[in-house]
Structure formats: structure tokens, C-alpha cells
Design an enzyme around this catalytic site. Structure first.
Site, PDB file in Angstrom:
ATOM      1  N   ASP A   1      -0.385  -7.630  -4.304  1.00 41.86           N
ATOM      2  CA  ASP A   1       0.873  -7.670  -3.568  1.00 41.86           C
ATOM      3  C   ASP A   1       1.545  -9.029  -3.784  1.00 41.86           C
ATOM      4  O   ASP A   1       0.917  -9.986  -4.242  1.00 41.86           O
ATOM      5  CB  ASP A   1       0.579  -7.440  -2.082  1.00 41.86           C
ATOM      6  CG  ASP A   1       1.826  -7.512  -1.228  1.00 41.86           C
ATOM      7  OD1 ASP A   1       2.782  -6.766  -1.514  1.00 41.86           O
ATOM      8  OD2 ASP A   1       1.860  -8.325  -0.289  1.00 41.86           O
TER       9      ASP A   1
ATOM     10  N   ASP B   1       4.777 -10.355  -1.432  1.00 41.96           N
ATOM     11  CA  ASP B   1       5.228 -10.923  -0.156  1.00 41.96           C
ATOM     12  C   ASP B   1       4.065 -11.076   0.817  1.00 41.96           C
ATOM     13  O   ASP B   1       3.405 -10.100   1.168  1.00 41.96           O
ATOM     14  CB  ASP B   1       6.291 -10.023   0.491  1.00 41.96           C
ATOM     15  CG  ASP B   1       7.541  -9.898  -0.358  1.00 41.96           C
ATOM     16  OD1 ASP B   1       7.818 -10.814  -1.140  1.00 41.96           O
ATOM     17  OD2 ASP B   1       8.240  -8.873  -0.229  1.00 41.96           O
TER      18      ASP B   1
ATOM     19  N   LYS C   1       3.300   1.892  -1.421  1.00 40.46           N
ATOM     20  CA  LYS C   1       2.017   1.695  -0.754  1.00 40.46           C
ATOM     21  C   LYS C   1       2.121   2.083   0.711  1.00 40.46           C
ATOM     22  O   LYS C   1       3.101   1.739   1.352  1.00 40.46           O
ATOM     23  CB  LYS C   1       1.604   0.220  -0.891  1.00 40.46           C
ATOM     24  CG  LYS C   1       1.387  -0.235  -2.327  1.00 40.46           C
ATOM     25  CD  LYS C   1       1.049  -1.727  -2.402  1.00 40.46           C
ATOM     26  CE  LYS C   1       2.236  -2.622  -2.097  1.00 40.46           C
ATOM     27  NZ  LYS C   1       1.929  -4.058  -2.332  1.00 40.46           N
TER      28      LYS C   1
ATOM     29  N   ASP D   1      -1.928  -8.682   1.877  1.00 41.66           N
ATOM     30  CA  ASP D   1      -1.951  -9.259   3.223  1.00 41.66           C
ATOM     31  C   ASP D   1      -1.669  -8.235   4.315  1.00 41.66           C
ATOM     32  O   ASP D   1      -1.845  -8.530   5.496  1.00 41.66           O
ATOM     33  CB  ASP D   1      -0.885 -10.357   3.334  1.00 41.66           C
ATOM     34  CG  ASP D   1       0.520  -9.766   3.270  1.00 41.66           C
ATOM     35  OD1 ASP D   1       0.880  -9.214   2.193  1.00 41.66           O
ATOM     36  OD2 ASP D   1       1.248  -9.817   4.274  1.00 41.66           O
TER      37      ASP D   1
END
Length: 262
Positions: free
Chosen positions: A17, A19, A189, A214
Site C-alpha cells: 500500500d 497512503d 482492496k 496500514d
């Protein structure tokens, strides 16, 4: 909690990922930058997969280089905007679309051959839109009521930034869903749609991959829901204090990607 970090196997590719994982809005995460450099040094394949629809892959690539000290080939950046275009082309219903979203999404869909149509579109595609208003909600609602396929790019309710958690695509998707009472097709996702695309792009079985992110609800659940190992880093959306109460534990949990041995 997940497994002991000393036990982890050697994964043949990483799905990562952006961000909240590699950076936090405009803020740098040096340990994450070093993590990518270590993958590159070991020549381990990786694919950045982002649910963020606001930027084109070329912009993401340049931003990684200019702001976050990461030089990466364009083919390592895969956005949910691109995945949405791939899904719609395979679906084959038509090429007319009404888009609620930012320029990154619009340009990717236009480049893929889709044309704007507010009156009778084949698809209504909804993502984060910083100028979302009642008129856009009305157009989307009428089009879906007339039979347009309702697609939500991703379910993220929030977008992590250095100033805090902003409303995300999922918030707007839910408002359209509430107005239409129609369940959207979600591309990004943690769905099986994006997981299948990732597996095809990397050309590896799921046992050889690990999802890194995250956000438990998107990044980590992509792994959990689709049989892929997962590594949660608590630098963004999912906080350390939430980890003990997660419904299904990630395979691994770290507070920093510096803890992960490659």
C-alpha cells in the site's frame, strides 16, 4: 497478534500500500523508504497497489521520486482507477460512464476508451470527489435507477493524511448506495476482484506473496479474505491499540517497516 517476525518465510513478491504505509499524506516515513530500497537491493519484485483514485500512476511515480526518495518503474504502480477500467472492459456492458471522482480516475477511464454520459450511462463509477455535492448525487442516483451498473472504486471510509483522516471514497459510495438502495460492485482492496488481478499481474501463486499495509479493513483484509499472508504496519489507519481486538489477526504486525527483515 500475528506470528513472531523471526519465523517469516522468504516471500517472492510484495504487494504494498502507499497512503499511510510508505508515506502519510505529505509526510515522509523514512523507515518505509528504506524498506523499498532493501527490496530493490535484493531484486525482490513488488507492486504498489493503492485504493487512492486521485492520482494517475505517472503522478504517483513522480511523487515517490520527488517527495519520498523512491525511484520505481511505472509498472510497479497499480491504482484502483486502472483496476476499475480493466474490470469494466472485461465486463463489456458498454463504454458510457458517469464518474463521481477526481481527475486521476477520470483520465484513466477516458484513456481506456470510456466516454462521459450523464443521461444514460452504462456505468456509474463512484470514488472520492473533493467537490461532491447534491447535484452529483442526484445524477448518479437517477442513472442507477435507470439501470446503470453501480461501481464503487474502493470501500475506504477515510483517507489518511498528515492533518488527519479525511472522508474517503467509501463515504461517498455509501451515500449513493443509501439513495438508490443498490449494492455497488467494489473493485479495490479488500475484494477478490483486485486480489485476482494482482495475482495475474505478478504471475505468482498466493502462497508466494505478502500484502503490506496500514489499513486492516482494506490492505490486511485483502490478504485474510483471499488466502494471502499479510503484514500490518501501524503507521497509518489502524492503530497499535486496536490490534489485540482485530477479528482475525494479520499474519504479522510491526510498528515500523524497519522491524521487517528482508
Amino acid at each position: 497478534m500475528g506470528k513472531n517476525l523471526m519465523e517469516h518465510k522468504d516471500y517472492k513478491a510484495y504487494v504494498i500500500d502507499l497512503d499511510g504505509t510508505i508515506y502519510l499524506g505529505e509526510g515522509r516515513i523514512p523507515e518505509a523508504e528504506d524498506f523499498i530500497h532493501r527490496l530493490q537491493e535484493k531484486k525482490i519484485p513488488y507492486l504498489f497497489v493503492t485504493n487512492n483514485t486521485t492520482r494517475r500512476p505517472e503522478v504517483v511515480q513522480k511523487r515517490l521520486s520527488m517527495k519520498f526518495n523512491i525511484e520505481t518503474p511505472l509498472e510497479t504502480v497499480y491504482t484502483v482507477s486502472h483496476a476499475t477500467a480493466d474490470y469494466m472492459k472485461a465486463d463489456g456492458k458498454g463504454n458510457r460512464v458517469y464518474i463521481v471522482g477526481e481527475e486521476g480516475l477520470k483520465s484513466e477511464l477516458h484513456e481506456a476508451g470510456f466516454i462521459d454520459d450523464e443521461i444514460d450511462p452504462d456505468y456509474v463509477v463512484v470514488a472520492v470527489d473533493f467537490s461532491f455535492n447534491y447535484d452529483k448525487l442526484k445524477v448518479a442516483t437517477f442513472a442507477i435507477q435507470k439501470g446503470a451498473t453501480f461501481i464503487g472504486t474502493n470501500p475506504d471510509l477515510n483517507l489518511p493524511t498528515s492533518e488527519g483522516l479525511l472522508p474517503g471514497s467509501g463515504t461517498i459510495v455509501r451515500s449513493v448506495q443509501a439513495a438508490t438502495q443498490v449494492e455497488p460492485i467494489i473493485i479495490g482492496k479488500p475484494t477478490a476482484i483486485i486480489a485476482d488481478i494482482i495475482l495475474k499481474k505478478l504471475g505468482l501463486p498466493k502462497e508466494d506473496l505478502i500484502m503490506v499495509g496500514d489499513n486492516y479493513l482494506t490492505d490486511i483484509c485483502t490478504g485474510i479474505d483471499n488466502g494471502i499472508d499479510s503484514l500490518l504496519v501501524t503507521t497509518g489507519f489502524t492503530k497499535p491499540e486496536e490490534v489485540p481486538n482485530l477479528p482475525t489477526a494479520p499474519t504479522y504486525v510491526v510498528s515500523s517497516l524497519a522491524e521487517w527483515k528482508i
